[in-house]
Design a protein around this motif. Structure first.
Motif, PDB file in Angstrom:
ATOM      1  N   PHE A  35      45.596  29.697  48.406  1.00  0.00           N
ATOM      2  CA  PHE A  35      45.018  30.051  49.708  1.00  0.00           C
ATOM      3  C   PHE A  35      44.172  31.296  49.539  1.00  0.00           C
ATOM      4  N   GLU A  36      42.895  31.197  49.906  1.00  0.00           N
ATOM      5  CA  GLU A  36      41.982  32.349  49.831  1.00  0.00           C
ATOM      6  C   GLU A  36      41.363  32.531  51.215  1.00  0.00           C
ATOM      7  N   LYS A  37      41.425  33.759  51.718  1.00  0.00           N
ATOM      8  CA  LYS A  37      40.978  33.959  53.110  1.00  0.00           C
ATOM      9  C   LYS A  37      39.462  33.881  53.278  1.00  0.00           C
ATOM     10  N   GLY A  50      32.327  43.346  33.869  1.00  0.00           N
ATOM     11  CA  GLY A  50      32.999  42.206  33.242  1.00  0.00           C
ATOM     12  C   GLY A  50      33.474  42.507  31.838  1.00  0.00           C
ATOM     13  N   ASP A  51      33.983  43.708  31.637  1.00  0.00           N
ATOM     14  CA  ASP A  51      34.417  44.087  30.284  1.00  0.00           C
ATOM     15  C   ASP A  51      35.856  43.672  30.026  1.00  0.00           C
ATOM     16  N   ILE A  52      36.049  43.060  28.868  1.00  0.00           N
ATOM     17  CA  ILE A  52      37.398  42.645  28.453  1.00  0.00           C
ATOM     18  C   ILE A  52      37.793  43.630  27.353  1.00  0.00           C
ATOM     19  N   HIS A 172      38.798  29.985  52.944  1.00  0.00           N
ATOM     20  CA  HIS A 172      38.808  30.305  54.382  1.00  0.00           C
ATOM     21  C   HIS A 172      40.180  30.008  55.011  1.00  0.00           C
ATOM     22  N   THR A 173      41.195  30.256  54.234  1.00  0.00           N
ATOM     23  CA  THR A 173      42.578  30.038  54.673  1.00  0.00           C
ATOM     24  C   THR A 173      43.333  31.352  54.495  1.00  0.00           C
ATOM     25  N   GLU A 174      43.527  32.030  55.595  1.00  0.00           N
ATOM     26  CA  GLU A 174      44.157  33.359  55.529  1.00  0.00           C
ATOM     27  C   GLU A 174      45.652  33.253  55.832  1.00  0.00           C
ATOM     28  N   LYS A 225      38.230  53.127  44.932  1.00  0.00           N
ATOM     29  CA  LYS A 225      36.842  52.646  45.039  1.00  0.00           C
ATOM     30  C   LYS A 225      36.031  52.937  43.765  1.00  0.00           C
ATOM     31  N   GLY A 226      35.153  52.008  43.416  1.00  0.00           N
ATOM     32  CA  GLY A 226      34.246  52.214  42.286  1.00  0.00           C
ATOM     33  C   GLY A 226      32.873  51.673  42.627  1.00  0.00           C
ATOM     34  N   GLN A 227      31.840  52.385  42.225  1.00  0.00           N
ATOM     35  CA  GLN A 227      30.473  51.998  42.585  1.00  0.00           C
ATOM     36  C   GLN A 227      29.650  51.698  41.321  1.00  0.00           C
ATOM     37  N   ILE A 228      28.707  50.777  41.470  1.00  0.00           N
ATOM     38  CA  ILE A 228      27.874  50.370  40.324  1.00  0.00           C
ATOM     39  C   ILE A 228      26.416  50.214  40.761  1.00  0.00           C
ATOM     40  N   ALA A 323      29.860  48.379  45.718  1.00  0.00           N
ATOM     41  CA  ALA A 323      31.125  49.077  45.492  1.00  0.00           C
ATOM     42  C   ALA A 323      32.273  48.089  45.640  1.00  0.00           C
ATOM     43  N   GLY A 324      33.309  48.289  44.840  1.00  0.00           N
ATOM     44  CA  GLY A 324      34.515  47.445  44.912  1.00  0.00           C
ATOM     45  C   GLY A 324      35.756  48.314  44.914  1.00  0.00           C
ATOM     46  N   LEU A 325      36.890  47.684  45.147  1.00  0.00           N
ATOM     47  CA  LEU A 325      38.156  48.425  45.251  1.00  0.00           C
ATOM     48  C   LEU A 325      39.108  48.016  44.127  1.00  0.00           C
ATOM     49  N   ARG A 326      39.378  48.966  43.242  1.00  0.00           N
ATOM     50  CA  ARG A 326      40.331  48.676  42.163  1.00  0.00           C
ATOM     51  C   ARG A 326      41.755  48.765  42.725  1.00  0.00           C
ATOM     52  N   PRO A 327      42.587  47.756  42.418  1.00  0.00           N
ATOM     53  CA  PRO A 327      43.986  47.839  42.877  1.00  0.00           C
ATOM     54  C   PRO A 327      44.789  48.771  41.963  1.00  0.00           C
ATOM     55  N   GLY A 350      47.616  44.711  41.185  1.00  0.00           N
ATOM     56  CA  GLY A 350      47.669  46.113  40.755  1.00  0.00           C
ATOM     57  C   GLY A 350      47.048  46.333  39.385  1.00  0.00           C
ATOM     58  N   HIS A 351      45.995  45.586  39.056  1.00  0.00           N
ATOM     59  CA  HIS A 351      45.389  45.691  37.723  1.00  0.00           C
ATOM     60  C   HIS A 351      44.352  46.800  37.617  1.00  0.00           C
ATOM     61  N   GLU A 352      44.175  47.552  38.654  1.00  0.00           N
ATOM     62  CA  GLU A 352      43.191  48.647  38.698  1.00  0.00           C
ATOM     63  C   GLU A 352      41.867  48.235  38.051  1.00  0.00           C
ATOM     64  N   GLY A 353      41.411  48.966  37.035  1.00  0.00           N
ATOM     65  CA  GLY A 353      40.121  48.641  36.413  1.00  0.00           C
ATOM     66  C   GLY A 353      40.245  47.665  35.262  1.00  0.00           C
ATOM     67  N   ASP A 354      41.346  46.923  35.211  1.00  0.00           N
ATOM     68  CA  ASP A 354      41.605  46.045  34.060  1.00  0.00           C
ATOM     69  C   ASP A 354      41.859  44.589  34.438  1.00  0.00           C
ATOM     70  N   GLY A 355      41.544  44.227  35.674  1.00  0.00           N
ATOM     71  CA  GLY A 355      41.905  42.877  36.132  1.00  0.00           C
ATOM     72  C   GLY A 355      41.158  41.766  35.423  1.00  0.00           C
ATOM     73  N   ILE A 356      39.918  42.039  35.020  1.00  0.00           N
ATOM     74  CA  ILE A 356      39.165  40.998  34.311  1.00  0.00           C
ATOM     75  C   ILE A 356      39.738  40.883  32.898  1.00  0.00           C
ATOM     76  N   SER A 357      40.012  42.048  32.301  1.00  0.00           N
ATOM     77  CA  SER A 357      40.577  42.080  30.940  1.00  0.00           C
ATOM     78  C   SER A 357      41.939  41.396  30.877  1.00  0.00           C
ATOM     79  N   LEU A 358      42.766  41.639  31.903  1.00  0.00           N
ATOM     80  CA  LEU A 358      44.169  41.202  31.817  1.00  0.00           C
ATOM     81  C   LEU A 358      44.458  39.929  32.616  1.00  0.00           C
TER      82      LEU A 358
HETATM   83  C1  LIG Z   1      33.459  49.149  39.997  1.00  0.00           C
HETATM   84  C2  LIG Z   1      34.512  48.326  39.309  1.00  0.00           C
HETATM   85  C3  LIG Z   1      34.362  47.988  37.970  1.00  0.00           C
HETATM   86  C4  LIG Z   1      35.345  47.233  37.320  1.00  0.00           C
HETATM   87  N1  LIG Z   1      35.139  46.861  36.029  1.00  0.00           N
HETATM   88  C5  LIG Z   1      36.081  46.137  35.380  1.00  0.00           C
HETATM   89  C6  LIG Z   1      35.882  45.737  34.020  1.00  0.00           C
HETATM   90  O1  LIG Z   1      34.834  45.957  33.415  1.00  0.00           O
HETATM   91  N2  LIG Z   1      36.897  45.080  33.404  1.00  0.00           N
HETATM   92  C7  LIG Z   1      38.084  44.792  34.038  1.00  0.00           C
HETATM   93  O2  LIG Z   1      38.973  44.253  33.407  1.00  0.00           O
HETATM   94  N3  LIG Z   1      38.261  45.107  35.339  1.00  0.00           N
HETATM   95  C8  LIG Z   1      37.300  45.769  36.017  1.00  0.00           C
HETATM   96  N4  LIG Z   1      37.492  46.127  37.327  1.00  0.00           N
HETATM   97  C9  LIG Z   1      38.750  45.768  37.973  1.00  0.00           C
HETATM   98  C10 LIG Z   1      38.788  44.321  38.411  1.00  0.00           C
HETATM   99  O3  LIG Z   1      37.602  44.023  39.112  1.00  0.00           O
HETATM  100  C11 LIG Z   1      40.017  44.080  39.308  1.00  0.00           C
HETATM  101  O4  LIG Z   1      41.180  44.550  38.660  1.00  0.00           O
HETATM  102  C12 LIG Z   1      40.170  42.594  39.607  1.00  0.00           C
HETATM  103  O5  LIG Z   1      38.972  42.059  40.104  1.00  0.00           O
HETATM  104  C13 LIG Z   1      41.304  42.363  40.595  1.00  0.00           C
HETATM  105  O6  LIG Z   1      41.403  40.976  40.791  1.00  0.00           O
HETATM  106  P1  LIG Z   1      42.389  40.359  41.859  1.00  0.00           P
HETATM  107  O7  LIG Z   1      42.302  38.882  41.746  1.00  0.00           O
HETATM  108  O8  LIG Z   1      43.728  41.013  41.728  1.00  0.00           O
HETATM  109  O9  LIG Z   1      41.820  40.883  43.261  1.00  0.00           O
HETATM  110  P2  LIG Z   1      40.625  40.298  44.151  1.00  0.00           P
HETATM  111  O10 LIG Z   1      39.488  39.841  43.346  1.00  0.00           O
HETATM  112  O11 LIG Z   1      40.353  41.312  45.198  1.00  0.00           O
HETATM  113  O12 LIG Z   1      41.279  39.019  44.800  1.00  0.00           O
HETATM  114  C14 LIG Z   1      42.246  39.090  45.824  1.00  0.00           C
HETATM  115  C15 LIG Z   1      41.889  38.013  46.829  1.00  0.00           C
HETATM  116  O13 LIG Z   1      42.940  37.923  47.816  1.00  0.00           O
HETATM  117  C16 LIG Z   1      42.329  37.497  49.020  1.00  0.00           C
HETATM  118  N5  LIG Z   1      43.252  37.790  50.120  1.00  0.00           N
HETATM  119  C17 LIG Z   1      43.658  39.004  50.576  1.00  0.00           C
HETATM  120  N6  LIG Z   1      44.514  38.882  51.610  1.00  0.00           N
HETATM  121  C18 LIG Z   1      44.654  37.539  51.812  1.00  0.00           C
HETATM  122  C19 LIG Z   1      45.407  36.771  52.753  1.00  0.00           C
HETATM  123  N7  LIG Z   1      46.171  37.351  53.679  1.00  0.00           N
HETATM  124  N8  LIG Z   1      45.329  35.423  52.687  1.00  0.00           N
HETATM  125  C20 LIG Z   1      44.550  34.818  51.745  1.00  0.00           C
HETATM  126  N9  LIG Z   1      43.815  35.506  50.848  1.00  0.00           N
HETATM  127  C21 LIG Z   1      43.870  36.838  50.865  1.00  0.00           C
HETATM  128  C22 LIG Z   1      41.049  38.334  49.070  1.00  0.00           C
HETATM  129  O14 LIG Z   1      40.084  37.775  49.935  1.00  0.00           O
HETATM  130  C23 LIG Z   1      40.611  38.318  47.614  1.00  0.00           C
HETATM  131  O15 LIG Z   1      39.649  37.321  47.325  1.00  0.00           O
HETATM  132  C24 LIG Z   1      36.515  46.843  38.022  1.00  0.00           C
HETATM  133  C25 LIG Z   1      36.654  47.139  39.369  1.00  0.00           C
HETATM  134  C26 LIG Z   1      35.659  47.875  40.026  1.00  0.00           C
HETATM  135  C27 LIG Z   1      35.809  48.183  41.477  1.00  0.00           C
END
Ligand SMILES: Cc1cc2nc3c(=O)[nH]c(=O)nc-3n(C[C@H](O)[C@H](O)[C@H](O)COP(=O)(O)OP(=O)(O)OC[C@H]3O[C@@H](n4cnc5c(N)ncnc54)[C@H](O)[C@@H]3O)c2cc1C
Length: 396
Positions: A35-37, A50-52, A172-174, A225-228, A323-327, A350-358
């Protein structure tokens, strides 16, 4: 008769983490529903680089986990049908003063001792790397296993693969409410109707705490928050990812010798070429709630930092910024965990800046936890309990 709205495993969140769980889960034979909202990849996974990377991971558990994930991504590059701009050229960190060079030497030794493919680079190496580098840079280091992807395409490619293995993806399913009924099934209320499920995985990135709250669980993740800035294809600045050594200090919260505004916004250079030779120039680190507006002052700091390392790109055209939000979690490790108090509930966030890598290792671990098989890496350091234990400890 099976109730039509009953599912076996529901993954909440359609970012890179939800995508990897859907892929490895359905590949292993699990019946997965996502389910993705909004749209897939519409959260942080489309507002990042997109760095791994292993280059910026603490030697030990963290870097070993990164290495496993890099190997999985390498396999995915041939396994998945939709290409995701995978390039495995390695990455480098550059040093601007003696203090950083000395710290880099220690970092390389530690990583080499842990079995990783690191080496020091001298001035000559930097000159050979890119003629756009500033002349005064002293050297740097290289991690040869690092790679790059287009994170948005990677997310879609994993979802495509998951669908082929039978996963059901609902956009579109929240999820608006979540609880357990008397039959010990999860009840998932969404804006598209109510579902029941045997297992639920919370893969909501920075929004994971809101899902936790529905079950009375505290999930200690904050948006960072992180900006690019995106620069146009104009000059052949380089083909692989380059970061300043200060990025490590900024990530882990140490003190740097930089101008106060750069320090205030946590700006450290990341220069990532896309496959088509645009450049993603970053980035900043700020705790500013959930707002994602592009801030011009932060943009200026990022541009200054880029020109300090690459003086000859001062006249490059900027296409856009985002800008995006690192968890973020307090110990910079993700939470990939079952929740003991609620059997069948898992967190992968909670992958902060490592979610793509991990992402790949996270998807694999959740699949292994659900299937109750041996896990690819030890899962204790990733458990939710580590925070609750340290909280109890701090009140001793
Ligand atoms: C500037 C910047 C640079 C970065 N560079 C890198 C990098 O080079 N390498 C790397 O490894 N990582 C990088 N990161 C970190 C990486 O982008 C994140 O760790 C990763 O994208 C998190 O993925 P996620 O799936 O946990 O979260 P998200 O991609 O945010 O996915 C969570 C999803 O949950 C959905 N959602 C929320 N609430 C609900 C609900 N109630 N019902 C249904 N759906 C819901 C949201 O709509 C969202 O699509 C960077 C981050 C930033 C901000």
């Amino acid at each position: 008769m099976k109730h039509i709205n009953h599912r076996d495993v529901v993954v909440i969140g359609g970012g890179i983490i939800g995508a990897a769980i859907a892929y490895y889960g359905s590949k292993s034979g699990l019946e997965i529903t996502v389910f993705e909202k909004n749209e897939l990849g519409s959260g942080t996974s489309s507002k990042c680089d997109g760095d791994i990377l292993a280059v910026d991971k603490d030697p030990g558990f963290n870097s070993q986990m990164a290495l496993k994930s890099q190997k999985l991504v390498h396999e995915l590059h041939t396994e998945l049908d939709t290409p995701f701009e995978y390039r495995n050229y390695g990455s480098i960190l550059v040093c601007e003063n003696d203090m950083e060079l000395e710290a880099a030497q220690k970092w390389v030794k530690q990583q080499q001792n842990a079995g990783l493919d690191f080496r020091m680079l001298d001035r000559e190496d930097l000159r050979n790397e890119s003629k756009y580098f500033a002349d005064d840079l002293l050297g740097g280091l290289e991690c040869q296993t690092d790679s790059m992807v287009n994170p948005y395409l990677f997310t879609y490619s994993l979802f495509e693969g998951a669908k082929r293995y039978g996963a059901h993806i609902h956009t579109h399913t929240e999820v608006v409410n979540l609880y357990k009924n008397q039959a010990k099934q999860f009840v998932i209320e969404t804006n598209q109707g109510t579902f029941t499920a045997n297992k639920v995985v919370n893969a909501c990135g920075v929004w994971a705490p809101f899902i936790g709250k529905m079950l009375d669980i505290d999930i200690p993740i904050k948006p960072r928050k992180g900006q690019i800035i995106v620069a146009s294809r104009q000059k052949p600045v380089g083909v692989r990812n380059v970061m300043e050594f200060g990025y490590l200090i900024s990530k882990f919260g140490g003190e740097r010798k930089v101008d106060p505004l750069i320090e205030k916004y946590g700006v450290a250079l990341v220069m990532e070429p896309t496959e088509s030779q645009n450049f993603l120039i970053g980035s900043s680190r700020q705790f500013n709630g959930y707002e994602t507006k592009v801030d011009n002052e932060v943009m200026k700091c990022i541009a200054h930092r880029a020109v300090r390392f690459y003086p000859k790109i001062a006249d490059m055209t900027v296409i856009r910024a985002y800008a995006g939000l690192r968890p973020w979690t307090a110990d910079h490790l993700p939470i990939i965990s079952q929740v003991e108090a609620i059997p069948g509930f898992y967190i992968a966030a909670g992958h902060e800046g490592d979610g793509i890598s991990l992402a790949a290792i996270t998807g694999k671990l959740i699949e292994e936890m659900i299937n109750e098989t041996n896990t690819s890496v030890p899962i204790e350091p990733l458990s939710l309990n580590r925070f609750h234990a340290s909280l109890e400890h701090s009140f001793d």
